[in-house]
Every structure is written in C-alpha cells, then in structure tokens.
Design a protein around this motif. Structure first.
Motif, PDB file in Angstrom:
ATOM      1  N   ARG A  23      30.966  59.059  32.832  1.00  0.00           N
ATOM      2  CA  ARG A  23      30.004  57.972  32.656  1.00  0.00           C
ATOM      3  C   ARG A  23      30.635  56.690  32.114  1.00  0.00           C
ATOM      4  N   GLN A  24      31.900  56.743  31.743  1.00  0.00           N
ATOM      5  CA  GLN A  24      32.530  55.580  31.102  1.00  0.00           C
ATOM      6  C   GLN A  24      33.209  54.673  32.123  1.00  0.00           C
ATOM      7  N   THR A  25      33.379  53.409  31.714  1.00  0.00           N
ATOM      8  CA  THR A  25      34.038  52.402  32.562  1.00  0.00           C
ATOM      9  C   THR A  25      35.124  51.696  31.764  1.00  0.00           C
ATOM     10  N   LEU A  26      36.280  51.493  32.382  1.00  0.00           N
ATOM     11  CA  LEU A  26      37.375  50.719  31.792  1.00  0.00           C
ATOM     12  C   LEU A  26      37.579  49.454  32.610  1.00  0.00           C
ATOM     13  N   ILE A  27      37.587  48.312  31.940  1.00  0.00           N
ATOM     14  CA  ILE A  27      37.866  47.032  32.597  1.00  0.00           C
ATOM     15  C   ILE A  27      39.227  46.549  32.111  1.00  0.00           C
ATOM     16  N   LEU A  28      40.163  46.373  33.028  1.00  0.00           N
ATOM     17  CA  LEU A  28      41.519  45.932  32.707  1.00  0.00           C
ATOM     18  C   LEU A  28      41.697  44.460  33.043  1.00  0.00           C
ATOM     19  N   VAL A  29      42.183  43.687  32.077  1.00  0.00           N
ATOM     20  CA  VAL A  29      42.502  42.273  32.295  1.00  0.00           C
ATOM     21  C   VAL A  29      43.842  41.995  31.626  1.00  0.00           C
ATOM     22  N   VAL A  77      39.618  46.223  37.690  1.00  0.00           N
ATOM     23  CA  VAL A  77      40.778  45.374  37.391  1.00  0.00           C
ATOM     24  C   VAL A  77      40.463  43.952  37.820  1.00  0.00           C
ATOM     25  N   ASP A  78      40.441  43.038  36.854  1.00  0.00           N
ATOM     26  CA  ASP A  78      40.248  41.620  37.164  1.00  0.00           C
ATOM     27  C   ASP A  78      41.609  40.983  37.440  1.00  0.00           C
ATOM     28  N   VAL A 112      38.421  49.658  41.447  1.00  0.00           N
ATOM     29  CA  VAL A 112      38.044  48.449  42.176  1.00  0.00           C
ATOM     30  C   VAL A 112      38.792  47.272  41.575  1.00  0.00           C
ATOM     31  N   GLY A 113      39.607  46.618  42.368  1.00  0.00           N
ATOM     32  CA  GLY A 113      40.337  45.436  41.933  1.00  0.00           C
ATOM     33  C   GLY A 113      39.725  44.187  42.538  1.00  0.00           C
TER      34      GLY A 113
END
Length: 655
Positions: free
Chosen positions: A95-101, A165-166, A196-197
């Motif tokens: 259920r978790q989300t990681l956003i990489l910047v 990934v932004d 998703v990038g």
C-alpha cells in the motif's frame, strides 16, 4: 498539518524520531501555507486523464517499468500524485508509495502536493537530516539521501505498490539504479512494485540508454503540442548570433560543452554587452526575465553588465544560503525586479509562472537542456500574454542546438520575434523548397540584427575555375568590354600593352576603380631596377558595381585600344594561338591538354587573365572553404546522431 505517519505499522518506532527531526519537518512543510484540495475537487485536464489511463492500461498488461514524457508546465506532479490512489496491486499488503527526486525544491514540491491531495495519508520526507520512518503511506525521498549509509534498508519492498521518479531522465544514474535494485525493479517480477518515471525530457544526450531502467514510454506530449492546445502560454522566438567561436571549447562526459571551457569563450565583455543590448532592444518591457548562464563567474559578470546599464538584475547560485535564495526568488515572483540570472539552478523543478522572458545566454549541444530552459517560461499565468525566448546562438559548426532546431529548422536560422505558427510556416516553406539551401543566414552585432546571404560555388579543379565564365555574365551585361572576374568582388580589364583596370569592392561599402599602368623601358630610371607597373591610381569610388563599371569604361574607351578590349571583336572568335595554348597547358594535366579546336582566342585570353591575377590562390581558398564545410557537415551529422538519441517516442525502449 499532519507531517509524519499517523498510522505507523510499528508505533514504537515513533520514539526513535528525535524532537529536532519533528520540528525541522514541521517547519519544512508548514512554511508552505496552501489550501488543501480534496481529490474529489481536483479536475484533471483531458490529456492528464488520458496519460493516467495509458499507465493503468500498461500495468494491466503486466508491464512494470513505465515512462511518461510531458512538457514543463503540463502538471507532471499532478499526474503522478493522482496515480498513487489509482494504482492498485493484487497484493493486499502493498500500500505504500515512494517518490524519488534529486533536488530539495522537488522534495518540497512533491510533499506539498501529496499532503494537499491526500490529507488523510501520512507523508514522510527522506532528505539530508530529515529521516523518514519507512512506514508512511507516501515517502518523498532525495535519491542521494536514501542511498547513503543504510537508510534504504528500512524500506521493505513487499509493502510498496508504486515507485515514482520525477525528472526520470536521471534514472540510469548509479544512485537511482541502486534504489531500483533494492525494490526488485532491475529485473521486474510479479511481486515487485510498479515503476513510473516522469520527465519533460525523457531521453539522454550522453547515449546512456533509459531502457536499463524503463521498458516502455506509454505517453508523450511535448511543449509544442501543449502551446497549440493552449495548455501552455504562447511564445515568441528571437535568435541573436553572437559569432562566438566554440570550435576549441572542450566537451564533457555528457557530450555537452564543458562549462569551464565554454565560459572562457562566452563570458567576455563583448558578448555580455551584446546580451544586455539584445534584451534591452527586444525585451526591456518584460517584467520577469530568467537568464541562463554558463557558470558562476558568468552569472556574476553578466549581472554586473546588466546593472551597469541601469537594469535591476539579481542572481541565484548554488552557494547562496537557502534563506537568501528563497528571499530573492520570492521577490522575483512578486515582480520586484525584472531580471534574474542563474546557472544550472532553474533547469528543473521550477514553478515560476510569471516568467515572461527566457534569455538563453549559454549555448548547448543538448536538446534536452534547451527544452528545459525554454520550459521555465511556458506556464500559464494571469496577465501573461506570452513568453519571449531570446536565444544567443554561437558558431554553428560545433553542433549547437538553438530554438529553430526544435521546429526542424537549421540552427543557423535567424528569427525575430517569431510566433509558434510562424516558426512552423518557416519550416514548411523550407520543406517546399522556397528558400535557397545554399544561403546561410547571418546577423550583425547591431541592434537591428540585419541578415546577409553567402552563396558558394564548388569547383573540382583549378581548370574548372579558370574555364568558368559565370562570373563574367553579370558584368558583361553591363559593359561591352572584356571584363574578367578574378575573385568574388574583383574584376580585371587588360590592355594590349599590359596595363589594366581593376574594379574591387572595398570594406563592404564602395567599389574602387584603379588604373595600373605598365611602365615602358623609356620611363624607367637607367641603372635602377624598377617594378614593371606604376603605382595604382584610384579613378573612382562608387556605391554600386554598375556605377563603377560605367566609370571604368569611360576611362578605358579614352585610354586603351578599342579593338583589344571590346567583346564583339572578330579576333576573339578565332582559334587560340600556339602561345596561348602553351601557356594554358602548363597548368593542365596531360590528359586534359587544350587544342585550338577547344578554345577561342578571346576565351584563352580571359583564362590567362584569371591565372595571372590569382586563379590558383582563389582555387586554394575555395577548396579550403569546401574542406571546412565538409568538416562542419561531418560534425553536424555526428551531432544529429546525438540529437536523435533525445527524440522521445511512445513505445518500447531499447535496453
């Protein structure tokens, strides 16, 4: 505002978070006082929903590593934050989300959007001294921070459904690949999270293949499409040729110019003054101009040049304190001053909608970087009619890209305040063959940026040059005399005894008419060696070739023997003499010797005149130009191959 996880799977871990951590995190996000917007209240633009559906469709087909290519200002952050609730895996515990910047500003921006969109979810930040718990619903992480030490180990891949990934064109960097490997995304399986990038420039100039991290680009829309559909502001394009010579500028590992080497050529008083002059002439009424420079030294020098011209210009560089940077940026957003300069600070993750002019004071070989810089001014803003992009282009033989290249035009194309439609019209006219392909646009350092055309004629041998009579056609349409063109702007008329008249264009202004008399034996001083010709005498200086020819003809008619200089004399049609043939054949190969049947006496005389007045030197100069053009074309071809790597297309990526 809730900052840290509210529903931790292991509540005892909360005790491990220091009070200092809490306070810093609270200050970090609470400083951005923005009204929360519920998911149900957000209305996605049609293309945003279309993009999300493309992602979901590919995930349903079993694909795991997806890329989205969207122009700056299109709402990439809105799209990927909406994906958080829309992406669901079969595994109930994921259920978790990681956003990489990769930058502080992007961390803040993503965290703010998530907190506003999902007020009931916990949002953590992993950056520098801010340590996330590893159990939040959404974690926004700086990639360099999350891979340092053992910080990555607290994230259990089994609990994650989505990795976002932004600025995903960075995704093949070692730090990103380390994160992807941790989450099982190096070789995806059914149990790993979706990846998703998102990027405005989902390609690499340096040749590294994005296929090492992403398998499919599922959606693409560039900023030209977005402008046409009115999702981005209209744009005006102006190019200014600085004539900076970049041939000796070194390239870095990415293939683009090395900043330290580029700065030595671009950061000069002449070019800095020209840059300020171009802005003052074309954009002084603009309220918010963002200037891209080469390096810090260039930022400082160009800022001072603006100020010396009475323009309130300020700058932001990487070494500035965060509070000073934020204060300057806030003042720029309030339009307290008109010009803000930077280098490599605002190419990514910058949301300043009021920018109405982008000044590209640094040349680049990278289409991606060019698009990133232009994109800073493309966002819509109340009261903003358009964005004026002023591109300070340099020498073209080094493979630079400029704003015309984004429309399929040659980078040498010089445009003045051209709209998007006008740029497309220019492209279509080129494709239809309306413009001459042999002409190159050029510009002067003046405020008017005038243009001129240079047309080159190629010769395979010096014999071809000598035999070419195309140069005489124009002047002999004006004159009845046997003028011979011996250089691009030089004409000779010979008399029987060896004296001659010369017409030559001087300093791009006037045509000078000179008379050079041959000195006979009786006019020389006995016992003293003397030149065979007297000192040249200027007869006239006139503005046009026609005027110069008429003046020279008047003098020739009264000084030279008519029979020898007129083109209509019968002798010119007779076969060439043995003496003429012997002279000419000395300059020809054995298999191309001339005979009396090949050339007339008049044509032979013209060819001899060309030889005596420098045909060999002219041929060598032409060959040097041809060689240079050939070398430049080879460099352009290599650059085109590099640019092709930056073209984004929907479909499968090569690994």
């Amino acid at each position: 505002m809730r900052i840290l996880a509210r529903r931790l799977i292991q509540p005892q871990l909360l005790n491990k978070i220091s009070t200092l951590h809490l306070h810093r995190t609270q200050r970090h996000l609470a400083s951005q006082s923005v009204q929360r917007i519920r998911d149900s209240e957000v209305k996605l633009r049609p293309y945003q929903e279309e993009c999300i559906q493309a992602v979901l469709s590919h995930l349903d087909q079993g694909h795991k590593r997806l890329g989205i290519s969207l122009a700056t200002g299109s709402g990439k952050t809105v799209i990927f934050t909406h994906l958080i609730d829309r992406v669901q895996l079969d595994r109930q515990d994921a259920r978790q989300t990681l956003i990489l910047v990769h930058r502080r500003e992007l961390v803040e921006q993503a965290a703010k959007h998530c907190q506003n969109l999902y007020p009931s979810k916990s949002v953590d930040i992993e950056m520098a001294n801010l340590h996330a718990t590893g159990f939040a619903d959404i974690t926004v992480a700086s990639v360099l921070s999350v891979v340092s030490g053992d910080r990555l180990q607290k994230y259990d891949p089994k609990r994650f459904k989505l990795v976002l990934v932004d600025e995903a064109h960075h995704i093949v960097a070692a730090s990103y690949l380390k994160v992807l490997e941790h989450f099982g995304l190096k070789t995806p399986t059914d149990d790993c999270p979706a990846l998703v990038g998102v990027s405005a420039t989902l390609s690499r100039f340096d040749g590294l293949k994005l296929g090492a991290a992403l398998d499919h680009i599922v959606y693409h829309r560039d900023y030209v499409d977005m402008i046409e559909e009115k999702w981005l502001t209209d744009a005006l394009f102006t190019t200014v040729n600085t004539k900076a010579d970049l041939r000796k500028v070194k390239s870095g590992a990415s293939g683009d110019f090395l900043s330290s080497s580029l700065s030595k050529v671009i950061n000069t008083p002449r070019i800095n003054n020209l840059t300020v002059q171009a802005w003052s002439t074309r954009a002084s009424e603009r309220k918010s101009t963002l200037v891209f420079c080469v390096d810090v030294n260039h930022v400082n020098a160009l800022t001072n040049t603006f100020r010396e011209s009475g323009i309130d210009a300020r700058s932001i560089v990487g070494s500035d304190l965060i509070r000073d940077r934020d204060a300057t940026l806030d003042a720029f957003k309030r339009q307290d001053f008109p010009v803000l300069l930077n280098c490599a600070i605002f190419t990514e993750g910058t949301d300043i909608p009021n920018i109405d002019c982008v000044l590209l004071a640094r040349p680049t070989k990278s289409r991606n970087l060019l698009v990133q810089m232009i994109g800073r001014g493309m966002r819509l803003c109340d009261g903003k009619e358009n964005c004026h992009v002023i591109d300070l282009v340099s020498s073209l033989e080094t493979g630079i890209v400029s704003t015309p290249t984004l429309f399929g035009l040659d980078p040498s194309e010089i445009v003045q305040e051209a709209t998007l439609d006008q740029m497309k019209t220019i492209r279509e006219s080129k494709q239809n063959g309306i413009d001459l392909s042999s002409s190159l646009s050029a510009s002067s350092d003046s405020a008017e940026y005038g243009t001129a055309s240079l047309v080159f004629t190629d010769y395979d041998s010096v014999q071809d040059l000598i035999e070419d009579t195309s140069g005489e056609r124009h002047i002999r349409a004006i004159s009845k005399l046997a003028w011979v063109q011996v250089d691009q702007n030089r004409y000779i008329l010979c008399a029987e005894e060896g004296s001659f008249l010369a017409i030559e264009k001087v300093a791009e202004e006037n045509f000078h008419v000179r008379y050079i008399a041959r000195i006979g034996p009786t006019s020389r001083v006995p016992g003293k060696k003397a030149a065979p010709f007297a000192r040249p005498r200027i007869l006239a200086m006139l503005p046009t070739l026609s005027d110069a020819v008429h003046s020279a003809d008047t003098f020739a008619n009264s000084t030279f023997v008519w029979r020898f200089i007129a083109t209509n004399q019968p002798w010119r049609k007779a076969p060439a003499t043995d003496g003429q043939l012997d002279f000419l054949n000395k300059y020809r190969d054995e298999d191309s010797q001339l005979t009396a049947d090949d050339v007339t006496k008049g044509k032979a005389g013209d060819m001899i005149t060309k030889i005596k007045f420098g045909a060999r030197g002219r041929f060598d100069r032409i060959k040097a130009v041809v060689k240079k053009q050939s070398k430049e074309e080879e460099m352009r071809a290599e650059h085109r191959r590099s640019v092709d790597r930056e073209i984004v297309q929907v479909g499968r990526l090569e690994a």
